[in-house]
Every structure is written in structure tokens, then in C-alpha cells.
Design an enzyme around this catalytic site. Structure first.
Site, mmCIF file in Angstrom:
data_model
loop_
_atom_site.group_PDB
_atom_site.id
_atom_site.type_symbol
_atom_site.label_atom_id
_atom_site.label_comp_id
_atom_site.label_asym_id
_atom_site.label_seq_id
_atom_site.Cartn_x
_atom_site.Cartn_y
_atom_site.Cartn_z
ATOM 1 N N ASP A 61 0.877 -1.204 -0.063
ATOM 2 C CA ASP A 61 -0.109 -0.069 -0.069
ATOM 3 C C ASP A 61 0.970 1.378 -0.068
ATOM 4 O OD1 ASP A 61 -1.525 2.160 0.545
ATOM 5 O OD2 ASP A 61 -2.790 0.973 2.006
ATOM 6 N N ILE A 62 0.866 2.003 -1.234
ATOM 7 C CA ILE A 62 2.104 3.140 -1.290
ATOM 8 C C ILE A 62 1.508 4.246 -0.021
ATOM 9 C CG2 ILE A 62 2.547 2.607 -3.728
ATOM 10 C CD1 ILE A 62 0.655 5.297 -4.333
ATOM 11 N N SER A 138 0.185 10.871 -17.229
ATOM 12 C CA SER A 138 -1.043 10.896 -17.667
ATOM 13 C C SER A 138 -0.917 12.070 -18.756
ATOM 14 C CB SER A 138 -2.218 11.245 -16.874
ATOM 15 O OG SER A 138 -3.524 11.538 -17.489
ATOM 16 N N TYR A 190 -6.604 15.551 -10.045
ATOM 17 C CA TYR A 190 -5.855 15.005 -10.791
ATOM 18 C C TYR A 190 -4.707 15.420 -11.574
ATOM 19 C CZ TYR A 190 -5.145 10.483 -13.574
ATOM 20 O OH TYR A 190 -4.629 9.519 -14.397
ATOM 21 N N VAL A 192 -3.139 18.297 -11.204
ATOM 22 C CA VAL A 192 -2.067 18.768 -10.617
ATOM 23 C C VAL A 192 -1.316 17.804 -9.841
ATOM 24 C CG1 VAL A 192 -1.376 19.998 -8.428
ATOM 25 C CG2 VAL A 192 -3.429 20.647 -9.702
ATOM 26 N N VAL A 223 -7.337 4.366 -21.564
ATOM 27 C CA VAL A 223 -7.638 3.004 -21.449
ATOM 28 C C VAL A 223 -8.814 2.542 -20.684
ATOM 29 C CG1 VAL A 223 -6.251 0.846 -20.603
ATOM 30 C CG2 VAL A 223 -5.090 2.929 -21.355
HETATM 31 P P1 NAP Z 1 -7.352 1.381 -11.967
HETATM 32 O O1 NAP Z 1 -7.988 0.126 -12.870
HETATM 33 O O2 NAP Z 1 -8.326 2.343 -11.028
HETATM 34 O O3 NAP Z 1 -6.068 0.813 -11.165
HETATM 35 C C1 NAP Z 1 -5.676 1.674 -10.295
HETATM 36 C C2 NAP Z 1 -4.746 0.540 -9.308
HETATM 37 O O4 NAP Z 1 -3.992 1.179 -8.440
HETATM 38 C C3 NAP Z 1 -5.534 -0.527 -8.507
HETATM 39 O O5 NAP Z 1 -4.879 -1.496 -8.683
HETATM 40 C C4 NAP Z 1 -5.595 0.020 -7.311
HETATM 41 O O6 NAP Z 1 -5.937 -0.927 -6.370
HETATM 42 C C5 NAP Z 1 -4.082 0.557 -7.151
HETATM 43 N N1 NAP Z 1 -4.013 1.520 -5.890
HETATM 44 C C6 NAP Z 1 -4.822 2.606 -5.731
HETATM 45 N N2 NAP Z 1 -4.460 3.062 -4.459
HETATM 46 C C7 NAP Z 1 -3.238 2.502 -3.994
HETATM 47 C C8 NAP Z 1 -2.712 2.310 -2.850
HETATM 48 N N3 NAP Z 1 -2.786 3.094 -1.893
HETATM 49 N N4 NAP Z 1 -1.637 1.547 -2.714
HETATM 50 C C9 NAP Z 1 -1.315 0.505 -3.731
HETATM 51 N N5 NAP Z 1 -2.347 0.266 -4.706
HETATM 52 C C10 NAP Z 1 -3.014 1.528 -5.085
HETATM 53 O O7 NAP Z 1 -6.624 2.475 -12.738
HETATM 54 P P2 NAP Z 1 -5.662 2.499 -14.165
HETATM 55 O O8 NAP Z 1 -6.681 3.052 -15.168
HETATM 56 O O9 NAP Z 1 -5.258 1.147 -14.490
HETATM 57 O O10 NAP Z 1 -4.705 3.542 -13.787
HETATM 58 C C11 NAP Z 1 -3.102 2.916 -13.706
HETATM 59 C C12 NAP Z 1 -2.317 4.185 -14.007
HETATM 60 O O11 NAP Z 1 -2.689 4.804 -15.226
HETATM 61 C C13 NAP Z 1 -2.552 5.136 -12.839
HETATM 62 O O12 NAP Z 1 -1.310 6.044 -12.643
HETATM 63 C C14 NAP Z 1 -3.553 6.373 -13.624
HETATM 64 O O13 NAP Z 1 -3.578 7.691 -13.182
HETATM 65 C C15 NAP Z 1 -2.687 6.090 -15.021
HETATM 66 N N6 NAP Z 1 -3.484 6.766 -16.254
HETATM 67 C C16 NAP Z 1 -4.744 5.988 -16.811
HETATM 68 C C17 NAP Z 1 -5.395 6.415 -17.760
HETATM 69 C C18 NAP Z 1 -6.621 5.433 -18.208
HETATM 70 O O14 NAP Z 1 -7.245 5.879 -18.992
HETATM 71 N N7 NAP Z 1 -7.070 4.497 -17.577
HETATM 72 C C19 NAP Z 1 -4.927 7.350 -18.347
HETATM 73 C C20 NAP Z 1 -3.727 8.185 -18.108
HETATM 74 C C21 NAP Z 1 -3.163 7.832 -17.001
HETATM 75 P P3 NAP Z 1 -7.374 -1.346 -5.888
HETATM 76 O O15 NAP Z 1 -7.815 -2.306 -6.723
HETATM 77 O O16 NAP Z 1 -7.247 -1.894 -4.289
HETATM 78 O O17 NAP Z 1 -8.203 -0.029 -5.939
#
Ligand code: NAP
Length: 277
Positions: A61-62, A138, A190, A192, A223
Site C-alpha cells: 500500500d503506497i 497521464s 488529478y 495537479v 484506457v
Molecule cells: P485502475 O484500474 O483504477 O487501477 C489502479 C490501481 O492502483 C489498482 O490496482 C488500485 O488498487 C491501485 N491503488 C490505488 N491506491 C493504491 C494504494 N494506496 N496502494 C497501492 N495500490 C493502490 O486505474 P488504471 O486506469 O489502471 O490506472 C493505472 C495508472 O495509469 C494510474 O497511475 C493512472 O493515473 C494512469 N492513467 C490511466 C489512464 C486511463 O485511461 N485509464 C490514463 C492516463 C493515466 P485497488 O484495486 O485496491 O483500488
């Protein structure tokens, strides 16, 4: 002690899960799927095992320094260092979230900026020379998203320190509590948090350059994940491509850059790409 090791934070689902999948296929060493919730993490490991892949698992957990320290001590003992660290874990409030901006600002900055920073501060001392760090930012993390020229100039100042950057991130949270953030910082916590992470990437590169460590920020694309409410057109494996490129394939000369989902280096400060994703 000799085996190489790669770690992905927040990898029980979404893009992080697909990064683990890609690393399992190509990284010559052990790959750690990590999650804050053990049950969700073990389920994700089981899903990859069904595909014939063999990730290792550790709780992480970060936002909890103790959790990160336990993992660091385990890695130090078992591997002697870290070869690849992908800082992927993050949160995002939905566009229609009802929480006040002050709450969104505090929580988003706490996880995406301050907890990623503290995770790095705990894990960086055991990065091996030549290691690669990928900070999942992002398109929201492009500097042009910050309205104030004064802030943009500060954020891209090549002498900016981590402590000064953290001060700016705290200024934002305080402004959000007063309701005065919009003119200079815009309306998205987000944005910021990801601008802060990208600025941090550049400082981290400066600090680790002498050890041949590569630190880059990446926009994975828009995504189809829970975070995007499944509106993003790219699959999680598409979204993992640029992070995997930086973790495995980018030339050593790619350092402190902001890399787009198509693996192209983009200027962080100007000319935000106009492509849709
Ligand atoms: P996601 O499906 O919501 O997955 C986020 C992951 O982070 C989940 O495994 C979540 O765990 C975990 N997490 C959240 N808080 C945490 C904590 N305190 N300690 C450890 N793990 C934690 O999101 P995603 O879309 O795959 O995003 C992944 C990365 O890509 C993020 O940095 C996001 O900002 C970036 N991003 C995503 C998009 C997009 O279009 N999806 C676009 C640009 C950037 P839980 O399952 O326990 O919540």
C-alpha cells in the site's frame, strides 16, 4: 541474491496488471504483482497463472510507509536491490463526484503525489545502478494544463528541488481548501497530481543520473479501466505498451522524459500532442 527483480505498484487490475503480464513474458528475472488488498492481489496472480505466467506477489500500500518498508526489507534480503520499479498506483475522483474540491485535492495529492514520492524515498536507496523507474503519469500531467505562467515556470525550473515541489503541491491543497485554486491551478486535482509527478520525475532523474538510473514519466493512453469508467478505447495491454517500452526497451539515453502512449518523447512544457488519446 543474483536474480533481477521488477516491481509494479497497484497491479491487481487495470494498466498495472497488464504491465505485470508484459513483464512476465519478457523480463529476465522475477516480477512482483503488488496490491494494497491481499485478496485482490492473490486473485490477480491466479488469473495470470491461468495464462501460464508466474508473477510473484507482495502486499504493498503506497500510502502506508510501514507496508513499503516491509517490502523494501524483503527485497533487499532476497534480491539485494531493485532493477525495475513501475510507479503505477493512483486514484482519480470521477467527473461527477460529489466530494468537495478540498477533499478531492487532499486525497488525490496524498495518493498520487505524496505517497508515490514517499514510496520512492523508501525504495530508491536499494535501486541497483542502471535500474529503470517508470512513473505512470497521464496526458493530464502535461504542464500546459496548469493555467498560471508563474507556476509553469516554477515547475519546469531546472533547479527546482523535491522539497520546493512538495511545497507547491501543498500550496495547491491549501488553495483548494480556501476555494482559490482555480485561476492558477485549474479545476482538476488529478491534473495537479500528475503534473507534480512529472515534475518529480525530472528531479529524480537529475538526482540519480550519476548512477546510470533512468527515470521517465509516461502517458499510457486513454484506457478501458475502472479509473476511466471503461470509456477509454485502448485495452489494458495497449496501455501497458509505453510503460513496458520504458521498463525494457528504451535506449539508455531516454532519461527524465515525458513519453506518450505511442512511445514518442513529447515536450512536457509546450506542444501538448493533439491526438485524441
Ligand atoms: P485502475 O484500474 O483504477 O487501477 C489502479 C490501481 O492502483 C489498482 O490496482 C488500485 O488498487 C491501485 N491503488 C490505488 N491506491 C493504491 C494504494 N494506496 N496502494 C497501492 N495500490 C493502490 O486505474 P488504471 O486506469 O489502471 O490506472 C493505472 C495508472 O495509469 C494510474 O497511475 C493512472 O493515473 C494512469 N492513467 C490511466 C489512464 C486511463 O485511461 N485509464 C490514463 C492516463 C493515466 P485497488 O484495486 O485496491 O483500488
Amino acid at each position: 541474491m543474483s536474480s533481477k527483480v521488477a516491481i509494479v505498484t497497484g497491479s491487481n487490475k487495470g494498466i498495472g496488471f497488464a504491465i505485470v503480464r508484459g513483464l512476465c513474458k519478457r523480463f529476465e528475472g522475477n516480477v512482483y504483482l503488488t496490491s494494497r488488498d491481499v485478496r485482490r492481489g492473490e486473485q490477480a496472480v491466479a488469473d495470470l497463472q491461468k495464462e501460464g505466467l508466474n508473477p510473484k506477489y507482495h502486499q504493498l500500500d503506497i500510502t502506508n510507509a510501514k507496508s513499503v518498508e516491509v517490502f523494501r526489507d524483503y527485497l533487499k534480503e532476497k534480491y539485494g536491490g531493485i532493477d525495475v520499479l513501475v510507479n503505477n498506483a493512483a486514484i482519480a475522483f470521477k467527473g461527477n463526484a460529489t466530494e468537495p474540491v478540498a477533499v478531492q485535492a487532499e486525497q488525490t495529492l496524498f495518493v498520487n503525489y505524496f505517497s508515490t514520492l514517499s514510496t520512492c524515498e523508501i525504495l530508491f536507496p536499494i535501486l541497483r545502478d542502471g535500474a529503470r523507474v517508470v512513473n505512470v503519469s497521464s496526458s493530464a500531467g502535461h504542464l500546459s494544463n496548469i493555467p498560471s505562467k508563474r507556476l509553469r515556470d516554477r515547475l519546469q525550473d531546472p533547479t527546482l528541488t523535491i522539497s520546493e515541489l512538495s511545497g507547491l503541491m501543498r500550496d495547491y491543497v491549501e488553495a483548494a481548501k480556501l476555494g482559490t485554486q482555480a485561476a492558477e491551478w485549474g479545476n482538476s486535482s488529478y491534473v495537479v497530481s500528475k503534473v507534480g509527478l512529472t515534475a518529480l520525475t525530472k528531479i529524480q532523474q537529475r538526482l540519480l543520473n550519476d548512477r546510470d538510473i533512468k527515470v521517465n514519466a509516461v502517458h499510457p493512453g486513454y484506457v478501458d479501466t475502472d479509473m476511466s469508467s471503461h470509456k477509454g478505447p485502448l485495452s489494458i495491454d495497449d496501455g501497458a505498451q509505453a510503460p513496458l517500452y520504458l521498463a525494457l526497451d528504451a535506449p539508455d539515453s531516454v532519461r527524465g522524459e515525458f513519453v506518450w502512449y505511442n512511445k514518442k518523447i513529447v515536450s512536457w512544457a509546450d506542444d501538448k500532442p493533439t491526438e485524441k488519446y
